[in-house]
Design an enzyme around this catalytic site. Structure first.
Site, PDB file in Angstrom:
ATOM      1  CB  THR A   1      -1.195  -0.058   1.272  1.00 46.50           C
ATOM      2  OG1 THR A   1      -1.624  -1.217   1.163  1.00 46.50           O
ATOM      3  CG2 THR A   1      -1.932   0.982   1.367  1.00 46.50           C
TER       4      THR A   1
ATOM      5  CE  LYS B   1      -2.062  -4.394   7.479  1.00 46.20           C
ATOM      6  NZ  LYS B   1      -3.419  -3.697   7.335  1.00 46.20           N
TER       7      LYS B   1
ATOM      8  CD  GLU C   1     -10.027  -0.631   9.501  1.00 46.91           C
ATOM      9  OE1 GLU C   1      -8.811  -0.762  10.030  1.00 46.91           O
ATOM     10  OE2 GLU C   1     -10.096   0.469   8.638  1.00 46.91           O
TER      11      GLU C   1
ATOM     12  CE  LYS D   1      -8.988   2.966  10.891  1.00 50.85           C
ATOM     13  NZ  LYS D   1      -7.735   3.082  11.017  1.00 50.85           N
TER      14      LYS D   1
ATOM     15  CB  SER E   1     -10.457   9.096   6.051  1.00 52.71           C
ATOM     16  OG  SER E   1      -9.183   8.658   5.601  1.00 52.71           O
TER      17      SER E   1
ATOM     18  N   GLY F   1     -11.251   6.877   1.637  1.00 52.09           N
ATOM     19  CA  GLY F   1     -11.227   7.634   0.419  1.00 52.09           C
ATOM     20  C   GLY F   1     -11.805   8.861   0.280  1.00 52.09           C
TER      21      GLY F   1
HETATM   22  P1  13P Z   1      -7.910   5.201   5.586  1.00 50.48           P
HETATM   23  O1  13P Z   1      -8.242   6.530   6.629  1.00 50.48           O
HETATM   24  O2  13P Z   1      -6.976   5.837   4.531  1.00 50.48           O
HETATM   25  O3  13P Z   1      -9.255   4.365   5.393  1.00 50.48           O
HETATM   26  O4  13P Z   1      -7.114   4.260   6.486  1.00 50.48           O
HETATM   27  C1  13P Z   1      -7.425   3.822   7.746  1.00 50.48           C
HETATM   28  C2  13P Z   1      -7.285   2.585   7.864  1.00 50.48           C
HETATM   29  O5  13P Z   1      -6.448   2.326   8.801  1.00 50.48           O
HETATM   30  C3  13P Z   1      -7.616   1.409   6.963  1.00 50.48           C
HETATM   31  O6  13P Z   1      -7.294   0.313   7.591  1.00 50.48           O
END
Ligand code: 13P
Length: 340
Positions: free
Chosen positions: A29, A97, A178, A220, A262, A264
Site C-alpha cells: 500500500t 496492525k 475495524e 473503527k 477515512s 477515500g
Molecule cells: P484510511 O483512513 O485511509 O481509510 O485508512 C484507515 C485505515 O487504517 C484503514 O485500515
C-alpha cells in the site's frame, strides 16, 4: 485479562479530543502512495517518511495513538531511538496492525476474508514486548450489485474480528475492531446504511459471544456515505444523521470510543463529516478519527521525497491533526482551512 488496564488504555487513546494516526500501510500500500509522488519505496525511504510524521512537534496534543506496520515497529529514528519509544516518550500510544490483509473467501469468490489468526497469540506477545499497547484488524466488506455482501460473508468476517479481539484482550492489548464497508461502487447512502447496520449487528453479536470486554476496545467503522461512483452524493448533515442512526442502534454505550476510518474521502470532507457527527452530540462514546489517507495525503503531496520540503510537510500534518481534533469537539468549520 486486566480489565482496568484495557479500559484505561482505550480511554486514553481518545481522551481530550485526540484521535489516531493510521500509519500502518503495508509495504504494497505505501508503495502505491509513494508511486503517486515518484518516491521509490525502499525500507529507508519508508523509515524517513514515518520519521517525518512521528517527529512533528505538537501532534501529541491531537494524536493519542499511532498504528504502525510490523516493519515500522522494528525501525528507529535517525538517532537510533525506536519509533515505539519515540512515540510513547511524547505521550502517544504505539499500536500495531496485526491482520495479514484480505483475500477471497473460499467458495464465495465475490467476498473477502481477512487472514492472520494463525500464530497471532505469539505475534501479539512479541509486539507487546516491543511496546505496542493496542492492535488493529481490518475486515473488508464490498458492496456489489444484488446480494453481495451475503450474511454468511459478513458473519465470517465478524467471527474473525471477534477471535482477534479476544486474543488481544487475553494479553491486555486493546483491540481496534475495524469492519470497513468500502466506499467503492455506485451504491447509494441507503444501501450503505443497510449494509453497515448488518455488519455492526453481526460484529457485536460475535464480540459478545467471544466474551470481549466492550469497555476495553475501540470500534473503527466507516461513515455511512454513498459509493464513490454514485451520482447523488449526500450533504454533510445527511451523512452525519445516517451514520449516527446506525451507530446508536448497534454500538453499545460501553464501548469507550468510535474512531472513523477515512476510506477515500478527501481530507476536508472527512474532517467536516466528523465535525457534523460531533455537532449532534453528546454521544455515549467519544467520537473521533483514525485516519490514514485523510491525514497523510496532503503530507505526501507536500513532501514529495525532498528534504527541503520536510518543514512544510510537517506544518500541513500538524494542521490536519489540529483541525480533526477540533472536529472531535464539533468546533471545526471549513473557513479554517483557508485561514492558515
Ligand atoms: P484510511 O483512513 O485511509 O481509510 O485508512 C484507515 C485505515 O487504517 C484503514 O485500515
Amino acid at each position: 485479562m486486566d480489565k482496568d488496564k484495557l479500559s484505561s488504555a482505550a480511554k486514553a487513546i481518545v481522551a481530550k479530543q485526540k484521535g489516531v494516526l493510521a500509519a500502518d500501510e503495508s509495504n504494497s500500500t505505501i508503495k502505491k502512495r509513494f508511486d503517486s509522488i515518484r518516491v521509490e519505496s525502499t525500507e529507508e525511504n519508508r523509515r524517513r517518511y514515518r520519521e517525518i510524521l512521528f517527529s512533528t512537534q505538537g501532534i501529541e496534543s491531537y494524536i493519542g495513538g499511532v498504528i504502525l506496520f510490523d516493519e515500522t515497529l522494528r525501525q528507529s529514528n535517525q538517532e537510533g531511538i525506536p519509533f515505539a519509544d519515540l512515540l510513547s516518550g511524547r505521550g502517544i500510544i504505539p499500536g500495531i496492525k496485526v491482520d495479514k490483509g484480505a483475500d477471497s473467501l473460499a467458495l464465495c469468490p465475490e467476498e473477502k476474508i481477512t487472514g492472520g489468526l494463525d500464530g497471532l497469540r505469539e505475534r501479539l506477545i512479541e509486539y507487546r514486548n516491543m511496546g505496542a499497547e493496542f492492535a488493529k484488524w481490518r475486515a473488508v466488506i464490498e458492496i456489489r450489485e444484488r446480494d453481495v455482501p451475503t450474511s454468511f460473508g459478513i458473519r465470517a468476517n465478524a467471527h474473525a474480528l471477534a477471535r482477534y479481539a479476544a486474543l488481544c484482550q487475553e494479553l491486555d492489548i486493546v483491540p481496534i475492531v475495524e469492519p470497513e464497508v468500502l466506499m467503492d461502487g455506485s451504491h447509494d447512502i441507503e444501501r450503505c446504511e443497510a449494509v453497515t447496520s448488518g455488519v455492526l449487528e453481526a460484529v457485536f453479536t460475535e464480540l459478545d459471544a467471544h466474551h470481549v470486554f466492550f469497555e476495553g476496545m475501540l470500534l473503527k467503522p466507516n461513515m455511512v456515505i454513498a459509493g464513490i461512483k454514485c451520482t447523488s452524493q449526500e450533504k454533510v448533515q445527511r451523512v452525519a444523521e445516517a451514520t449516527l442512526r446506525c451507530l446508536t442502534r448497534y454500538v453499545p454505550a460501553a464501548v469507550p470510543g468510535i474512531i472513523f476510518l477515512s476510506g477515500g474521502q478527501g481530507p476536508e470532507d472527512a474532517t467536516e463529516h466528523l465535525n457534523a457527527i460531533n455537532g449532534m452530540g453528546p454521544h455515549p462514546w467519544q467520537v473521533s478519527f483514525s485516519y490514514g489517507r485523510a491525514l497523510q495525503a496532503p503530507v505526501l503531496a507536500t513532501w514529495k521525497g525532498r528534504e527541503d520540503n520536510v518543514t512544510a510537510a510537517q506544518k500541513i500534518f500538524l494542521k490536519r491533526c489540529r483541525l480533526n481534533s477540533l472536529a472531535c469537539g464539533g468546533k471545526y468549520n471549513r473557513a479554517m482551512e483557508r485561514a492558515e
